[in-house]
Design a protein around this motif. Sequence first.
Motif, short mmCIF file in Angstrom:
data_model
loop_
_atom_site.label_atom_id
_atom_site.label_comp_id
_atom_site.label_asym_id
_atom_site.label_seq_id
_atom_site.Cartn_x
_atom_site.Cartn_y
_atom_site.Cartn_z
N GLY A 69 0.82 -1.20 0.00
CA GLY A 69 0.00 0.00 0.00
C GLY A 69 0.85 1.24 0.00
O GLY A 69 2.09 1.18 -0.14
N VAL A 70 0.21 2.38 0.13
CA VAL A 70 0.91 3.66 0.20
C VAL A 70 0.36 4.44 1.39
O VAL A 70 -0.73 4.19 1.88
N THR A 71 1.14 5.39 1.84
CA THR A 71 0.72 6.27 2.91
C THR A 71 1.17 7.68 2.59
O THR A 71 2.13 7.88 1.85
N ASP A 72 0.50 8.66 3.14
CA ASP A 72 0.92 10.04 2.96
C ASP A 72 2.22 10.27 3.72
O ASP A 72 2.58 9.55 4.64
N ALA A 82 14.00 0.11 -13.71
CA ALA A 82 12.68 0.71 -13.54
C ALA A 82 12.06 0.32 -12.20
O ALA A 82 11.48 1.16 -11.49
N TRP A 83 12.20 -0.94 -11.83
CA TRP A 83 11.62 -1.43 -10.57
C TRP A 83 12.31 -0.76 -9.38
O TRP A 83 11.65 -0.23 -8.48
N GLY A 84 13.64 -0.77 -9.37
CA GLY A 84 14.36 -0.15 -8.26
C GLY A 84 14.10 1.33 -8.16
O GLY A 84 13.95 1.88 -7.06
N SER A 85 14.01 2.01 -9.31
CA SER A 85 13.77 3.45 -9.31
C SER A 85 12.40 3.80 -8.72
O SER A 85 12.25 4.78 -7.99
N GLU A 86 11.40 2.98 -9.05
CA GLU A 86 10.06 3.22 -8.51
C GLU A 86 10.05 3.05 -6.99
O GLU A 86 9.44 3.85 -6.25
N LEU A 87 10.73 2.04 -6.49
CA LEU A 87 10.84 1.85 -5.04
C LEU A 87 11.57 3.01 -4.39
O LEU A 87 11.15 3.51 -3.34
N LEU A 88 12.66 3.44 -4.99
CA LEU A 88 13.46 4.53 -4.43
C LEU A 88 12.67 5.83 -4.41
O LEU A 88 12.72 6.58 -3.43
N LEU A 89 11.94 6.11 -5.48
CA LEU A 89 11.15 7.34 -5.57
C LEU A 89 10.17 7.45 -4.41
O LEU A 89 9.94 8.54 -3.88
N HIS A 90 9.61 6.31 -4.00
CA HIS A 90 8.59 6.32 -2.95
C HIS A 90 9.15 5.85 -1.61
O HIS A 90 8.43 5.33 -0.77
N ARG A 91 10.44 6.07 -1.43
CA ARG A 91 11.14 5.94 -0.16
C ARG A 91 11.16 4.54 0.42
O ARG A 91 11.32 4.36 1.62
N PRO A 103 1.06 4.97 -7.73
CA PRO A 103 2.36 4.31 -7.60
C PRO A 103 2.27 2.86 -7.17
O PRO A 103 3.15 2.06 -7.50
N LEU A 104 1.21 2.49 -6.43
CA LEU A 104 1.07 1.10 -6.02
C LEU A 104 0.92 0.20 -7.24
O LEU A 104 1.57 -0.84 -7.35
N ALA A 105 0.06 0.61 -8.18
CA ALA A 105 -0.07 -0.16 -9.42
C ALA A 105 1.23 -0.13 -10.20
O ALA A 105 1.64 -1.14 -10.80
N ALA A 106 1.91 1.02 -10.19
CA ALA A 106 3.15 1.17 -10.97
C ALA A 106 4.22 0.18 -10.50
O ALA A 106 4.86 -0.49 -11.32
N LEU A 166 3.22 0.31 -18.73
CA LEU A 166 2.03 0.54 -17.92
C LEU A 166 2.42 1.08 -16.55
O LEU A 166 1.74 1.96 -16.00
N GLY A 167 3.51 0.58 -15.99
CA GLY A 167 4.00 1.10 -14.72
C GLY A 167 4.35 2.58 -14.81
O GLY A 167 4.05 3.37 -13.92
N GLU A 168 5.01 2.95 -15.90
CA GLU A 168 5.35 4.37 -16.10
C GLU A 168 4.09 5.23 -16.16
O GLU A 168 4.03 6.31 -15.55
N LEU A 169 3.06 4.75 -16.86
CA LEU A 169 1.82 5.51 -16.98
C LEU A 169 1.07 5.55 -15.65
O LEU A 169 0.49 6.59 -15.29
N ASP A 170 1.07 4.45 -14.91
CA ASP A 170 0.44 4.45 -13.58
C ASP A 170 1.08 5.49 -12.67
O ASP A 170 0.40 6.21 -11.94
N GLU A 171 2.40 5.58 -12.73
CA GLU A 171 3.10 6.57 -11.89
C GLU A 171 2.69 7.98 -12.28
O GLU A 171 2.43 8.83 -11.41
N LYS A 172 2.60 8.25 -13.57
CA LYS A 172 2.22 9.59 -14.02
C LYS A 172 0.77 9.91 -13.66
O LYS A 172 0.41 11.08 -13.50
N LEU A 173 -0.06 8.87 -13.51
CA LEU A 173 -1.46 9.07 -13.14
C LEU A 173 -1.66 8.93 -11.64
O LEU A 173 -2.77 8.71 -11.16
N ASP A 174 -0.58 9.07 -10.88
CA ASP A 174 -0.61 9.10 -9.41
C ASP A 174 -1.14 7.80 -8.82
O ASP A 174 -1.91 7.81 -7.86
#
Length: 531
Positions: free
Chosen positions: A127-130, A297-306, A275-278, A265-273
């Motif tokens: 999941g994600v959290t603020d 791409a996978w590592g970068s997505e994890l890193l972007l969201h801490r 990130p969990l789907a991305a 699709l992951g790239e587009l999910d990230e752009k559409l806010d």
Amino acid sequence: MSIPVAVAQQPHKIEIRGTVIDSTGKPVSGASVHLGQQGSPDVVATTTPEGIFAFEDLQYGTYLIKAEKNGLTSRAVTCPASARAIPEPINLILEPSDVAPANAGATSPSSAEAMAFADQPNFTVAGVTDWTAVGGHGSDASLRTSEALTRETLTLKPEGSTPNLSASSGSATIDASESRLRAAVASAPQSFEANHQLGKFYFHAGKYRESIPPLQTAYQIDPANHGNEYDLALAYRGAGDFAQARDHIQKLLATADSADLHRLLGELDEKLDDPLAAVHEDEQAARLDPSEENYFAWGSELLLHRAVWQAAAVFRNGVKAYPKSARMLTALGTALFAGALYDEAALRLCDASDLNPADPEPYIFMGKIEMAAPAPLPCVEQKLARFVQQQPENALANYFYAMAIWKRQEQLSSPEVIQQVETLLTKAVTIDAQCSDAYLQLGILYFTRRDFDKAISFYKKAIEANPQMGDAHYRLGVAYDRTGEAAKAQQEFQLHDEIEKSQAADIERQRREVKQFLVVLQKQPADPSVH
């Protein structure tokens, strides 16, 4: 980074503390932590159930720290401790003792071998959290540097990639091709091929919005043509219509499972806010095809969201699979820095710079972490010296090398070294008159010499190059105060406070916009000493 005025050494005691974790970021209880210093026997501490260790009442000096438990060991970390470099908390990661160096080997494993990690990740993003408290460790300066490097990591390109040059031919040729293709559509408006070719022409010319109508027409004529639908999705992406692009990629995935489609699709999910789907799409892409691009791409997505530790794990495995990937090593260095593993981060960036010594990016990353880390880092000064040697007219090369040399000095007591620093900084501003950081450091250098007039001059130049440099305003205020110009000093202090307040608000807003991943670790074999 600001270099403080030299401080007299005092026989104060210091404390070194930190946490021992496993490769997933989970604290390890009961680990043995060894603290060594040349000429003295090791001191050993045992971690608490929270994985915490502490060594108290230590004299100033340089220590070597490592941890071990049940056949696992951490990399040794050098920890300088002085009045100028008070140690920050250290994280030690337990790993199998036979783990190969990050740059071992000259060839990549087969797809089956590289698949092992992607098939069985030891964590799940649930999941994600603020934003509440940004992941990672270290001071606010280190955290800001980490966030900036994360953004820069996302833009790293694989070696040998080149921009699309299809639209660079002569304008007369382009005009003739466009006229011919438009005429073909005019003469046969219901021709799939005519519409498809015109759409592809506009797309490759970078005219994404113009490419959509003919590609859309071709799609309506033959919706089963997957190549055309893929081109249409890319055109929508290029035009910024990410929702339409995602719809078409999802339709394509319904007919054929493809790593490239999952990554897109992951790239587009990230752009559409979303990130969990991305991150789930990126993980699936790496499962299907453990390529360098999919690992990155996978590592970068994890890193972007801490999800710092999980990103480091992915990049670490990516490095094992692709030891000649400079951007994978650079990304691993960024993730390790985010976790306050400063020495190991530096080593990975140094490895990246060795792969292609002419590439400036690893040097720039290592220069930035050197400035933000609490103590000088291994191998960095040597590599930055090579950066200057290879690119003597690069302003950043001269600036970062100057700062690495200056940081190494425990006290500003060597006229020869300080002269070398001044020469490098002066060359940096000569090459690039907008190099505000170098102007600021020249001001600090002259201030330490009590040459306040020159210090004021350089602080002003720093502000002229970057009016939003709060530190320059503050130091200019201090210099004015020393010369008895109280009104000017107060004005600069006020500007500093306004800039800092505005920048702090911007940073907090940016942090709140980044959703953090909630990570669930896989169940591990029962061990009452591990928590």
